[in-house]
Design a protein around this motif. Structure first.
Motif, PDB file in Angstrom:
ATOM      1  N   ALA A   1       0.833  -1.201   0.000  1.00 26.39           N
ATOM      2  CA  ALA A   1       0.000   0.000   0.000  1.00 26.39           C
ATOM      3  C   ALA A   1       0.865   1.248   0.000  1.00 26.39           C
ATOM      4  N   ALA A   2       0.471   2.213  -0.801  1.00 21.31           N
ATOM      5  CA  ALA A   2       1.122   3.523  -0.845  1.00 21.31           C
ATOM      6  C   ALA A   2       0.047   4.585  -0.659  1.00 21.31           C
ATOM      7  N   THR A   3       0.414   5.679  -0.020  1.00 22.75           N
ATOM      8  CA  THR A   3      -0.542   6.763   0.209  1.00 22.75           C
ATOM      9  C   THR A   3      -0.483   7.755  -0.938  1.00 22.75           C
ATOM     10  N   VAL A   4      -1.658   8.022  -1.501  1.00 23.46           N
ATOM     11  CA  VAL A   4      -1.782   9.079  -2.502  1.00 23.46           C
ATOM     12  C   VAL A   4      -2.653  10.174  -1.888  1.00 23.46           C
ATOM     13  N   HIS A   5      -2.320  11.388  -2.203  1.00 27.32           N
ATOM     14  CA  HIS A   5      -2.939  12.528  -1.530  1.00 27.32           C
ATOM     15  C   HIS A   5      -3.762  13.365  -2.505  1.00 27.32           C
ATOM     16  N   PRO A   6      -4.951  13.796  -2.100  1.00 25.93           N
ATOM     17  CA  PRO A   6      -5.719  14.734  -2.920  1.00 25.93           C
ATOM     18  C   PRO A   6      -5.167  16.146  -2.736  1.00 25.93           C
ATOM     19  N   VAL A   7      -4.947  16.828  -3.843  1.00 25.43           N
ATOM     20  CA  VAL A   7      -4.469  18.218  -3.794  1.00 25.43           C
ATOM     21  C   VAL A   7      -5.289  19.038  -4.763  1.00 25.43           C
ATOM     22  N   ASN A   8      -5.367  20.339  -4.515  1.00 29.55           N
ATOM     23  CA  ASN A   8      -6.098  21.221  -5.415  1.00 29.55           C
ATOM     24  C   ASN A   8      -5.350  21.374  -6.732  1.00 29.55           C
ATOM     25  N   GLY A   9      -6.106  21.548  -7.817  1.00 30.19           N
ATOM     26  CA  GLY A   9      -5.528  21.747  -9.138  1.00 30.19           C
ATOM     27  C   GLY A   9      -5.692  23.177  -9.602  1.00 30.19           C
ATOM     28  N   PRO A  10      -5.377  23.421 -10.885  1.00 28.05           N
ATOM     29  CA  PRO A  10      -5.436  24.786 -11.402  1.00 28.05           C
ATOM     30  C   PRO A  10      -6.852  25.333 -11.543  1.00 28.05           C
ATOM     31  N   VAL A  11      -7.824  24.454 -11.596  1.00 29.74           N
ATOM     32  CA  VAL A  11      -9.222  24.876 -11.713  1.00 29.74           C
ATOM     33  C   VAL A  11      -9.921  24.575 -10.394  1.00 29.74           C
ATOM     34  N   PRO A  12     -10.641  25.508  -9.794  1.00 35.28           N
ATOM     35  CA  PRO A  12     -11.335  25.246  -8.531  1.00 35.28           C
ATOM     36  C   PRO A  12     -12.249  24.025  -8.644  1.00 35.28           C
ATOM     37  N   GLY A  13     -12.113  23.136  -7.677  1.00 31.76           N
ATOM     38  CA  GLY A  13     -12.958  21.944  -7.664  1.00 31.76           C
ATOM     39  C   GLY A  13     -12.463  20.814  -8.529  1.00 31.76           C
ATOM     40  N   VAL A  14     -11.377  21.018  -9.278  1.00 33.53           N
ATOM     41  CA  VAL A  14     -10.794  19.967 -10.105  1.00 33.53           C
ATOM     42  C   VAL A  14      -9.390  19.719  -9.581  1.00 33.53           C
ATOM     43  N   GLY A  15      -9.223  18.656  -8.780  1.00 31.38           N
ATOM     44  CA  GLY A  15      -7.970  18.436  -8.087  1.00 31.38           C
ATOM     45  C   GLY A  15      -7.115  17.373  -8.739  1.00 31.38           C
ATOM     46  N   ALA A  16      -5.978  17.120  -8.128  1.00 29.40           N
ATOM     47  CA  ALA A  16      -5.019  16.140  -8.621  1.00 29.40           C
ATOM     48  C   ALA A  16      -4.708  15.140  -7.517  1.00 29.40           C
TER      49      ALA A  16
ATOM     50  N   LEU B   1      -7.908  18.785   2.849  1.00 34.87           N
ATOM     51  CA  LEU B   1      -7.037  18.008   1.977  1.00 34.87           C
ATOM     52  C   LEU B   1      -5.747  17.602   2.665  1.00 34.87           C
ATOM     53  N   ALA B   2      -5.194  18.451   3.506  1.00 38.98           N
ATOM     54  CA  ALA B   2      -3.927  18.135   4.168  1.00 38.98           C
ATOM     55  C   ALA B   2      -4.067  16.952   5.123  1.00 38.98           C
ATOM     56  N   ARG B   3      -5.274  16.670   5.565  1.00 35.70           N
ATOM     57  CA  ARG B   3      -5.500  15.583   6.527  1.00 35.70           C
ATOM     58  C   ARG B   3      -6.310  14.443   5.903  1.00 35.70           C
ATOM     59  N   SER B   4      -6.211  14.299   4.593  1.00 35.44           N
ATOM     60  CA  SER B   4      -6.938  13.249   3.886  1.00 35.44           C
ATOM     61  C   SER B   4      -5.990  12.533   2.921  1.00 35.44           C
ATOM     62  N   GLY B   5      -6.283  11.271   2.659  1.00 33.22           N
ATOM     63  CA  GLY B   5      -5.460  10.507   1.733  1.00 33.22           C
ATOM     64  C   GLY B   5      -6.006   9.110   1.543  1.00 33.22           C
ATOM     65  N   ALA B   6      -5.488   8.426   0.517  1.00 34.72           N
ATOM     66  CA  ALA B   6      -5.915   7.063   0.209  1.00 34.72           C
ATOM     67  C   ALA B   6      -4.713   6.127   0.270  1.00 34.72           C
ATOM     68  N   ARG B   7      -4.890   5.010   0.985  1.00 32.68           N
ATOM     69  CA  ARG B   7      -3.876   3.949   1.005  1.00 32.68           C
ATOM     70  C   ARG B   7      -4.298   2.907  -0.027  1.00 32.68           C
ATOM     71  N   VAL B   8      -3.537   2.830  -1.109  1.00 40.48           N
ATOM     72  CA  VAL B   8      -3.913   2.006  -2.268  1.00 40.48           C
ATOM     73  C   VAL B   8      -2.865   0.917  -2.462  1.00 40.48           C
ATOM     74  N   PRO B   9      -3.279  -0.353  -2.600  1.00 40.14           N
ATOM     75  CA  PRO B   9      -2.313  -1.442  -2.794  1.00 40.14           C
ATOM     76  C   PRO B   9      -1.864  -1.533  -4.254  1.00 40.14           C
ATOM     77  N   PHE B  10      -0.761  -0.919  -4.566  1.00 39.97           N
ATOM     78  CA  PHE B  10      -0.208  -0.958  -5.919  1.00 39.97           C
ATOM     79  C   PHE B  10       0.737  -2.150  -6.047  1.00 39.97           C
ATOM     80  N   VAL B  11       0.685  -2.824  -7.176  1.00 43.92           N
ATOM     81  CA  VAL B  11       1.704  -3.830  -7.471  1.00 43.92           C
ATOM     82  C   VAL B  11       2.986  -3.066  -7.792  1.00 43.92           C
ATOM     83  N   GLY B  12       3.966  -3.204  -6.911  1.00 42.76           N
ATOM     84  CA  GLY B  12       5.174  -2.391  -7.020  1.00 42.76           C
ATOM     85  C   GLY B  12       5.218  -1.268  -6.008  1.00 42.76           C
ATOM     86  N   GLY B  13       4.125  -1.108  -5.242  1.00 41.37           N
ATOM     87  CA  GLY B  13       4.106  -0.138  -4.165  1.00 41.37           C
ATOM     88  C   GLY B  13       4.231   1.301  -4.605  1.00 41.37           C
TER      89      GLY B  13
END
Length: 673
Positions: free
Chosen positions: A406-421, A616-628
């Motif tokens: 599992a690796a943590t991926v984080h939601p962050v704001n993008g260049p357009v309001p409401g459309v994040g990365a 967003l700073a206190r949110s994230g997803a732990r996703v099991p990637f093959v290769g981590g």
């Protein structure tokens, strides 16, 4: 690919060709070799590796017994007996040989039917079974197995009350295995005193079944009963709480009592009102954990499992959702249970109806190994078969594959309001995204607008990947949110954004189309055909694929087992368990995470309609990637969004599959059970 088993396929009666006669001679010799000592140094050459159809299905013994469960669920002062219909080859008993048992314990044999064609049991004038649903008896009885169809307590010809996965359900099936092994009593009639014995079997039993049937196999295995050597649970429940709720969020607008009512026999309808009320009282709509759910959580007792387990599930099963197989698999792995897994792109569908040509020989080899003891190598073959595209399969030596972490991926704001990365690095402190629960919308609506600022979701996506990225297992999404009301439901989904052709899992057949031709799997009689309608993949062209989902009631932030009212304006942190999956997001596509409120059709809405602010700073997803984490970094390295337009490349060019509406609770068997 396993070696394809030969037999009576495409025939409706016994084969009489010279080749078939030669195979009978060979099989008879092999059968004798299995029980007679071979000359010194010749054992390896003489041992059979495959059971053959050497016994007559037409003259098979068909009988019924009633096994004493030791319970009195209906309170009539008599011990409950469950009806057991048996089809077994006649010749082994005449030869002094004993046979193993394949068993399907089901509530559906008279009310709803089994399989894609909804077959019911039928009986002759003596009360012996004529048609046994599904192909198991037609195919395996000639190969030296007995097939046993058990009516769960409170259904068809059994006494007692339906317990919806509880003690009576499980123990009524376990009692049959005890009887097969000489530890329980059975009778030749429902109320009589004449005893029935099982001297024809060696007691080695394998349980199989789809949905509720496979669920009972899980429950019986979790008792550790002696004699149960393997189970094959298909689209099955491992925890009934997780069938009805996701961390307090209701998945259905019904409950166990409604299921009991749907399958009960007339006798149970008349005598089981008290038992039904216990189901009502023990399953509050609040989603709070009660003793009823504890009694129906087989994962808690996975350390008792002694049988091998062959798990089969559709990764888009929105009836028995895939958290059920994921947590069961993980618990079995932690306890060192021998296991195998097939994962398809279908919904709630039996593998006989989406991969028939491969399924029957693999199942044959599985039972031959675990019930007859044949060294056919099935346990040494790849552990996992995964459907990547309709009718296109890959294999893995172990599952999840080696190197998955599992690796943590984080939601962050993008260049357009409401459309994040999505990023490997956390968002800056103080950044947020806001959405309002709209119970009229669902995951498909959110995903179709992943590149648009909409008020009903918070969406985050990578740029187009430079390498394939595989997710294998169960993800967890932790969010910190501030609601404006005292109640809130949350959804989180992972999305593969990009065009693809997938199975139409939301269609009537949940990924299959039923044809008009038939193929035959075993021997037929006038009353029990082994021939079934062919099926093919129902395909859909999509612009995105939702491949993993999770839900929660925010009121369960402090406890998985009890919810509380929220304080508007206060921040809460909760973790959503996303369902197990195995999905490859290909290079050129984007991986997206969406956080929103009510997922219409898949969870019920809360009493209020909150607006939620996602920290967003206190949110994230732990996703099991093959290769981590390294795999995520490599797949996103050099990926460049179209910043000038403010929208990443790969915008969906066609819709995804709409979520089926949740108008009412479905049977765990679904269409065709």
């Amino acid at each position: 690919m396993p070696i394809r088993a030969r037999g009576a396929r495409h025939r409706t009666g016994p084969l009489r060709s010279p080749g078939f006669l030669r195979s009978l001679v060979f099989a008879a010799v092999a059968a004798l070799a299995a029980v007679l000592p071979a000359p010194v140094g010749a054992q390896a050459a003489a041992r059979p590796t495959e059971s053959r159809p050497i016994y007559s299905y037409e003259s098979a013994v068909r009988e019924a017994v009633w096994v004493d469960t030791g319970l009195d669920a209906d309170g009539d002062g008599r011990g409950d007996r469950v009806a057991v219909d048996i089809v077994r080859p006649r010749e082994p008993a005449q030869q002094g040989r004993k046979v193993p048992v394949i068993m399907d314990a089901s509530p559906y044999y008279s009310c709803c039917g089994r399989g894609n064609e909804s077959q019911l049991k039928t009986y002759d004038a003596k009360g012996d079974v004529v048609q046994m649903p599904l192909f198991y008896d037609n195919y395996f009885v000639p190969r030296g197995y007995a097939f046993v169809g058990v009516d769960l307590a409170g259904t068809n010809r059994s006494d007692g009350c339906v317990d919806v996965g509880g003690r009576s359900d499980v123990l009524s099936a376990k009692a049959v295995i005890d009887w097969l092994n000489g530890r329980a009593r059975a009778y030749t009639s429902r109320t009589g005193t004449e005893r029935a014995t099982a001297g024809w079997t060696n007691g080695r039993t394998g349980m199989i079944g789809k949905s509720w049937d496979g669920t009972i196999a899980n429950g019986v295995a979790a008792t550790g009963v002696e004699g149960l050597k393997t189970i094959v649970p298909i689209s099955s429940i491992s925890s009934w709480y997780d069938y009805y709720f996701a961390k307090g969020a209701p998945l259905y607008d019904g409950g166990p009592a409604e299921l009991a009512d749907a399958v009960e026999s007339p006798d149970a309808q008349a005598h089981c009102a008290a038992a039904r009320q216990k189901l009502v009282d023990g399953s509050p709509r609040s989603g709070d954990w009660t003793q009823l759910w504890n009694d129906r959580d087989y994962v808690l007792r996975a350390d008792h499992v002694k049988a091998s387990v062959f798990v089969v599930h559709g990764m888009q099963d929105l009836n028995v959702r895939t958290k059920n197989f994921g947590q069961w698999w993980d618990a079995l792995a932690a306890n060192g249970v021998e296991r195998k897994i097939w994962l398809s792109q279908t919904g709630h569908v039996d593998p006989f109806d989406y991969r028939r040509d491969a399924w029957v020989p693999v199942l044959h080899q599985w039972f031959d190994h675990y019930l007859l003891g044949y060294d056919n190598g099935i346990e040494r073959r790849p552990m996992a078969d995964i459907e990547r595209h309709p009718d296109q399969w890959s294999t893995d030596r172990v599952w999840p594959p080696s190197g998955t972490s599992a690796a943590t991926v984080h939601p962050v704001n993008g260049p357009v309001p409401g459309v994040g990365a999505l990023s490997a690095s956390p968002a800056p402190a103080g950044t947020a995204s806001t959405f309002t629960d709209n119970p009229a919308l669902d995951e498909s609506s959110w995903a179709a607008n992943i590149d648009k600022s909409t008020p009903d979701k918070a969406g985050f996506a990578t740029a187009p990947l430079t390498k394939d990225l595989r997710v294998s297992g169960s993800s967890r999404v932790s969010v910190t949110v501030t609601p404006t009301t005292s109640s809130a439901h949350l959804s989180a989904v992972l999305v593969d954004v990009g065009p693809d052709t997938i199975r139409n899992y939301a269609g009537e057949g949940e990924g299959i189309l039923t044809g008009t031709d038939r193929t035959c799997w075993g021997v037929s009689t006038a009353g029990d055909s082994s021939c079934y309608l062919t099926t093919s993949a129902d395909k859909a062209d999509v612009g995105f694929t939702v491949f993993s989902r999770g839900w929660a009631d925010l009121g369960n932030y402090a406890s998985d087992r009890k919810g509380v009212p929220l304080t508007p304006g206060k921040a809460y942190t909760i973790t959503l368990d996303l369902a197990a999956t195995d999905h490859v997001v290909p290079a050129g596509h984007r991986l997206a995470l969406i956080v929103a409120g009510t997922d219409n059709g898949l969870i019920d809405p809360p009493p209020s309609r909150p607006t939620l602010t996602l920290d967003l700073a206190r949110s994230g997803a732990r996703v099991p990637f093959v290769g981590g984490a390294g795999a995520f970094a490599r797949a996103t390295s050099g990926a460049r969004p179209n910043v000038a337009a403010g929208v990443p490349d790969g915008t969906p060019s066609s819709p995804g599959i709409p979520v089926p509406r949740m108008a009412a609770q479905r049977l765990p068997g679904g269409a065709g059970r």
